[in-house]
Design a protein around this motif. Sequence first.
Motif, short mmCIF file in Angstrom:
data_model
loop_
_atom_site.label_atom_id
_atom_site.label_comp_id
_atom_site.label_asym_id
_atom_site.label_seq_id
_atom_site.Cartn_x
_atom_site.Cartn_y
_atom_site.Cartn_z
N VAL A 138 -10.11 6.90 1.05
CA VAL A 138 -9.59 5.60 0.67
C VAL A 138 -10.40 4.90 -0.41
O VAL A 138 -9.84 4.11 -1.19
N GLU A 139 -11.73 5.14 -0.49
CA GLU A 139 -12.51 4.49 -1.53
C GLU A 139 -13.73 5.34 -1.88
O GLU A 139 -14.22 6.11 -1.05
N ARG A 162 -15.34 7.10 1.49
CA ARG A 162 -14.97 6.59 2.81
C ARG A 162 -13.55 7.06 3.11
O ARG A 162 -12.65 6.93 2.27
N ALA A 178 -11.05 8.69 -8.68
CA ALA A 178 -11.69 7.44 -8.26
C ALA A 178 -13.18 7.45 -8.60
O ALA A 178 -13.75 6.41 -8.96
N SER A 180 -15.04 4.72 -10.73
CA SER A 180 -16.21 4.03 -10.20
C SER A 180 -17.39 4.11 -11.16
O SER A 180 -18.08 3.12 -11.42
N VAL A 204 -17.00 0.03 -6.54
CA VAL A 204 -16.30 0.91 -5.60
C VAL A 204 -14.83 0.97 -6.01
O VAL A 204 -14.20 -0.08 -6.20
N ALA A 205 -14.29 2.17 -6.16
CA ALA A 205 -12.92 2.33 -6.65
C ALA A 205 -12.01 2.85 -5.54
O ALA A 205 -12.41 3.71 -4.75
N PRO A 206 -10.79 2.34 -5.47
CA PRO A 206 -9.85 2.85 -4.47
C PRO A 206 -9.31 4.21 -4.87
O PRO A 206 -9.21 4.53 -6.05
N ARG A 218 -6.23 6.22 -5.37
CA ARG A 218 -4.84 5.84 -5.61
C ARG A 218 -3.88 6.69 -4.79
O ARG A 218 -4.03 7.92 -4.72
#
Length: 344
Positions: free
Chosen positions: A204-205, A229, A322, A326, A332-334, A336
């Motif tokens: 997710v991130e 994560r 991601a 980042s 912190v990048a989601p 997609r």
Amino acid sequence: MTVSEARKVRIGLIGAGGIAGAHVAGFRRNPDTVEFAAIADPVRESAEKRRGDDEGVRIYADYREMIAAGGLDAVDICLPHHLHAEAVIAAADAGLHVLCEKPLCLTLDEAEAIAAAVERNGVTVMCAHNQLFQPAVAAAKELVESGALGRVFEVRTTYSFFNDFTVESMGWRAQAATAGGGELIDTGYHPLYLLQHFAGGTPVEVAAMLSRHRLEFMEGEDSAQVLVRYDNGVVGHVTTSWAYEPAVGTEKFSLVGENGSLSSDGTTLISRVRGQEPVTATFEPVHEFAAEVAHFAECILEGRRPIQTHVEGIDVLGVILAAYESATTGSVAPVRAVERSAAV
């Protein structure tokens, strides 16, 4: 004759470059379930090298001609990264199953197109994640799924080595347009799919730091550290590099759960359940590509889901994209989301 009637999967190889040699060796080691039927590569000499003495293997200059000629159940794609998506979709639209080298593709648009092709054609796309077939990995996965370690908290994977690439030998890998990035989307793909395998959730991130320590002629990174994560609460950590060998004692993968932990250098697996003595198991190496090809063929013949399909391939790609976001933004990048069909 259908694949179920033949009891062999007739495979056409797309791309005769370096990694194709390992795939052909996998074909040769599975004569009961695999027929190496054809090969497509614009360089005739490369195709002939992969065919060897087997005159029954048809050679084509273009994989589209090979697909149109028929007589195949599946293709095995060993092309440069930027050519994967088009070949996967062409094969799927011809009703062929697909084994595809990593990475599955390079963009989310390509990933969505692949997922749509799988859905409309009902074929299987298996990502060629050879390290999943290492005995230590399989034993660790079985231990995790047994519940002995309880809920998984953290997974770490490492894949670093001193790469002696030169500008000439690196070829298309030196350009981001054809490689999709740098080391992370290439060799770094291995520890990321291992992470996915053990984490068991959807990423997710991501937070990442990328470096170019030594291979200055590359457009992309030669090293990466990535935190991921997952939606089930698992946190993963990947270290990967072409710039250096890891320090002595660095694990290939490790995992911590609520009741214990495990760690492996890729050959030996050490596990410990809280309150019990550690258990050490050592495994003999296997031909990972032979095991990979065998699994692919068996899944096609028996109608089973492979160990990792396009779904996991898209998840890993999402983490990589991601990570690049980042590293660029310093945040912190989601990961997609991609519209995907369920794997067959």
